[in-house]
Design an enzyme around this catalytic site. Structure first.
Site, mmCIF file in Angstrom:
data_model
loop_
_atom_site.group_PDB
_atom_site.id
_atom_site.type_symbol
_atom_site.label_atom_id
_atom_site.label_comp_id
_atom_site.label_asym_id
_atom_site.label_seq_id
_atom_site.Cartn_x
_atom_site.Cartn_y
_atom_site.Cartn_z
ATOM 1 N N GLY A 26 0.820 -1.196 0.000
ATOM 2 C CA GLY A 26 0.000 0.000 0.000
ATOM 3 C C GLY A 26 0.858 1.251 0.000
ATOM 4 C CB CYS A 27 0.092 4.711 -1.039
ATOM 5 S SG CYS A 27 -1.541 4.896 -0.287
#
Lengths: 351, 351, 351, 351
Positions: free
Chosen positions: D153-154
């Site tokens: 994920g970011c």
């Protein structure tokens, strides 16, 4: 890195035009950046000004020493305030450099027009006679042979790309042309000004320089060339709360009320057939400035209003790339005999 | 709270028009908010939609029950999508309510024009005949006597306030009028649409509805009234990366080339002398939309270009206040015989 | 205008603090604005600085003549850079004025702390002893009796309103307090700085002053008072690409792991029961800074993480209103014996 | 185009992850884009979704036919909502494709954790066992040998790059780690949601998912691996009014109070010596998210507060490039045995 690369310098590398040039030239396959010159920032590592470049640029800004620059550069970009390039270009040209000036100094065939709008007397008529207006879509062949380019302003680029097919082929009543232009605030440069603060400019919108912006005579000179007659345009710039991008909304009355939108899309597509950076949009699609963000592209949308007999053309560019540094590199490519689009971004990040 | 206050209801209170009305009416000294009605949000506390109002609004959104609304309200604002108000207003009027409609339903004298642009047949010609166009600066006296107001669109408000003195007094060649308008994205309402996402709209700018936006015939109807002749205008809206505000940049050719800017400033000042919300700017000052943020003001700047013979008028409003809810309250004030500016903000926060 | 109104002056009216004060005081029912003083802008009409106020303010900025100011004002707000108020306040106090200083000069009980962080020696210990820290939610009674108020910084206001109930009642381990604060760029003032340009700050985010911002000792002084013991906090400010608003995200370890979110919501609600401007949000609701835009409100959301044993408090204010000018007017209201919320906005415009 | 290029497909190409992949892969020298698959947009030319790509992409979105995809692709990126990839990856792997999943489906070693946080039962434990967490700076060698990548994920990317050197080498008290993260709104994807409208999100700032965001267990899994012990972190995401970029501000208490900032800068520089995309900033420089805009870079700034004994680490990435699509391409480069940085942008445009 090879001795076969073209050695390039930038005088005035600290501003937004400068940083675009630095970035584009770093990624250009035929170029080596050999000299960054500046006045107030001389002696500083370039990465002091732009820390995100620390890992890629280890040049230091050097003083503006024209002899040294000419020795170490084959081509020189000038990114200075108006009125300085005209004192430097003759020296650099005499020493054999190709010169690309991003200021207004070499954009005017008639130096009286320059002096009237920019309030500086000029003695360099001979040098000025050599200068070619750096809009490749109109002056491609002349640029190929030039040693000195007067790179266009950001507003004239967007405006002229929108207007040229209409003027060149006489489709509009010239004196009806109105350009309502909108620009991000980076056009104001990297200078501390109160009206350009985020706190002032964000969430707001206004016009400026109404009926007296200095890009007006520049647009008119080229537009008159195209039309083959002296003409005047109405030009109104607006400041938009965003960093980059120009949209020019151009209005004009058609001479022939029978022309429809699809005719004009065909005409524009033909006019720009050899121009890799101009993209004519299909009918019903109007450009967003963000589409051009970080690229050298110009997107053009066209509409005809049969009720009023007007054509409305929308043209979108990145003001710092196609409107400034990218277009200058496009000119360099032509001057050097390289492919016109070499090293120039053609794909924006989105969103 | 007293029994002497006017009881006011809002049908369609959940959108941006609704929340403006709620906020303005909460601070209005002569009004009591008695009914918030909605369809999809019926049954919810209003503060579920706008949590920041929890401490001030403890109303729940009720179903759209016209009988109940008429019983509990002296005046009703309709903030619904186009095409719904025309089914409700007749009922409310019959029960004695004053009705202020924020949609397009009661803006057109000629219902054929409405049907052509809004694609809905209408049976309520008699009711429509009663409607007054709610632009107080032009129709103040008629509004005072009206029971039904068709409140203007946001773009027409900015455009007509800029054009009216020119048209009314015949200063311009009518068919030369071009309105290049720029709006913040709140004009698109509180509906989830991809093109209105921050990720899409931020940092970008584009035109839409070119040569076919539905505010065009609305502007033309009033402009024709003023000019005393049928006329057509060119109207182009643009979406600006900001929340609120409209700037209309209006171009027109002057009939009398001898008119100068200061003449027009005098003419505009006289035209709006009795209008507390219109502010004519001194020469050389052009409005920023932010100046009007959160107020019911319209700022107007005027320029004449002696080179081209055109006048350029710049008019800035808050699209949700003077362009929508604030102007509706201004109309209510007139209908009730109160001071026109009662309860309406006149001082923006800045910056 | 009546002779019963309190005459108020502002020294340093040209910046963002000044314009907020001007706007708030223009709408205050008990106040008359009688003197606007400034140094560099003396002699200019105030509306030259803020043209949108032309229709409401016809005062001219006058020189900073303390005698004249004291003659014409009952209360004086000082909105100057740090280090100037301490030379003026003693004079104004001696002449009977109430003084509200928006700089850091009168925020520190211990002048050594001031001198350490602000690099200026101070001789006015006696005057400083009179000063009360202008956070009404904590020092309401002392403010009522004060003649001199040191108005809090914007970050300390948001931070202390979030922390106070926890510290006062010993719910947290004091040295675990971390304040991660985020501010719009208007906090930087109306001064031309390159890093505050829209072109630089828009579309970006960064921290500054990490581990050394001058609001740290100010927060610590008050936090230590509340806790009854010397303590240190971690404070990190960030610049957000927006004009107004501060969000403080506060982390701390709970002493009692059995405390749940709803306990704390109850505790906070009780703590701020008499404070009209602090709004404790229901569970699961976290504040948006925009909710407080243009108001004197502070919205507080509370969460407990049972996994980690921490409380997370989110507090949102308008940095220029509750974080600066509005809070100063709140203090004036208390000093004058008026209702605490008199003339202060409590309803934001949204969106 | 040659037969020696690797044929690559994208399932779920219509969202922001998809468009980044399209753009990056178009400019990648070793890759040919052969299949764009989608569900709701199947049958549409890709340029209908992104008109600015008309001149470069003439692919049409095809249905998600796994057989056809496996036939025409050597490697497949999955850019779908959580819970869909786990039904497709086994099929594609069985047919010999390399698979890079951008959703959460293959990020968790323990599928119970996945099911607890993502509410979907999983049957593909065997496939999941093959998956490697696609953070090259930590798992470079495993990625080289993998057929299936669970791309991070970011938020975890920004957080883990900031924390890893501290955890790996035991410099901090693990349970003191707090991550205060700030993201642009493009992280919410190209779906129409009211809270992501420009009108809602612009000019405002708030936290969300406090103490319960689904990136928490993902960060904790990797952090625990590094620390060699189970640990919990405090993670708070905030929505920032900008399009792209994440800044993670990480706080932790140092075990050894004698460590100073320059020690940590040395330690971080050594830790990331072989990582071309991580840039450790010199002392006193903190990253701006804009520096990473459009690049695969992560900029890290480090501060130690000797007063509190804490380290504060600031890490900035482009959430859609290093935080998503760029990092996935970086993994593909490793899986294919190419240079890790091949085809990935390293120079942002500025400003």
């Amino acid at each position: 890195m090879g001795n076969e690369k073209t050695r390039v310098g930038i005088i005035g590398a600290s501003g937004y035009g400068g940083i675009q040039l630095v970035r584009l030239l770093l990624e250009h396959p035929q170029v080596e950046l050999t000299y960054l010159a500046g006045h107030s920032s001389a002696g500083k590592p370039y990465s002091d000004l732009y820390p995100h470049l620390t890992h890629r640029v280890n040049l230091t800004i050097e003083p503006i020493d024209l002899e040294a620059i000419a020795d170490r550069c084959d081509a020189v970009f000038l990114g200075l305030p108006n009125g300085l390039a005209c004192d430097m270009a003759p020296v650099l040209l005499a020493k054999g450099c190709k010169v690309l000036d991003l200021s207004a100094d070499y954009r005017f065939r008639n130096l009286n027009t320059y002096t009237e709008w920019y309030k500086k007397d000029r003695q360099d008529q001979a040098t000025n006679n050599q200068a070619v207006y750096g809009l490749p879509e109109l002056y491609r062949d002349a640029i190929k042979d030039a040693q000195l380019i007067g790179c266009p302003g950001c507003y004239p680029t967007a405006s002229l790309l929108a207007l040229s097919p209409l003027l060149k082929q006489g489709f509009i009543v010239p004196e009806t042309a109105i350009i309502d232009a909108k620009s991000g605030t980076s056009g104001g440069g990297r200078e501390a000004k109160v009206n350009m603060l985020l706190a002032e400019a964000e969430g707001s919108l206004g016009a400026y320089g109404v009926a007296k912006h200095r890009h007006t005579p520049e647009i008119e000179q080229i537009a008159s060339d195209l039309a083959g007659t002296e003409l005047q345009v109405q030009f109104t710039p607006h400041l938009i709360p965003m960093v980059r991008g120009i949209l020019a909304t151009v209005y004009a009355t058609l001479r022939d009320p029978g022309l429809v939108r699809d005719d004009l899309i065909t005409i524009y597509s033909a006019f720009y057939r050899a121009s890799p950076f101009v993209k004519i949009l299909p009918h019903g699609v109007y450009p967003q400035t963000k589409w051009a963000w970080g690229t050298n592209l110009c997107y053009i949308g066209i509409e005809v209003d049969p009720r009023t007999g007007r054509v409305i053309v929308l043209s979108a560019i990145d003001n710092l790339v196609k409107g400034q540094a990218g277009q200058a590199v496009q000119c360099l490519n032509l001057m050097m005999g390289w492919e016109e689009s070499l090293g120039l971004p053609q794909l924006a990040f989105y969103p």
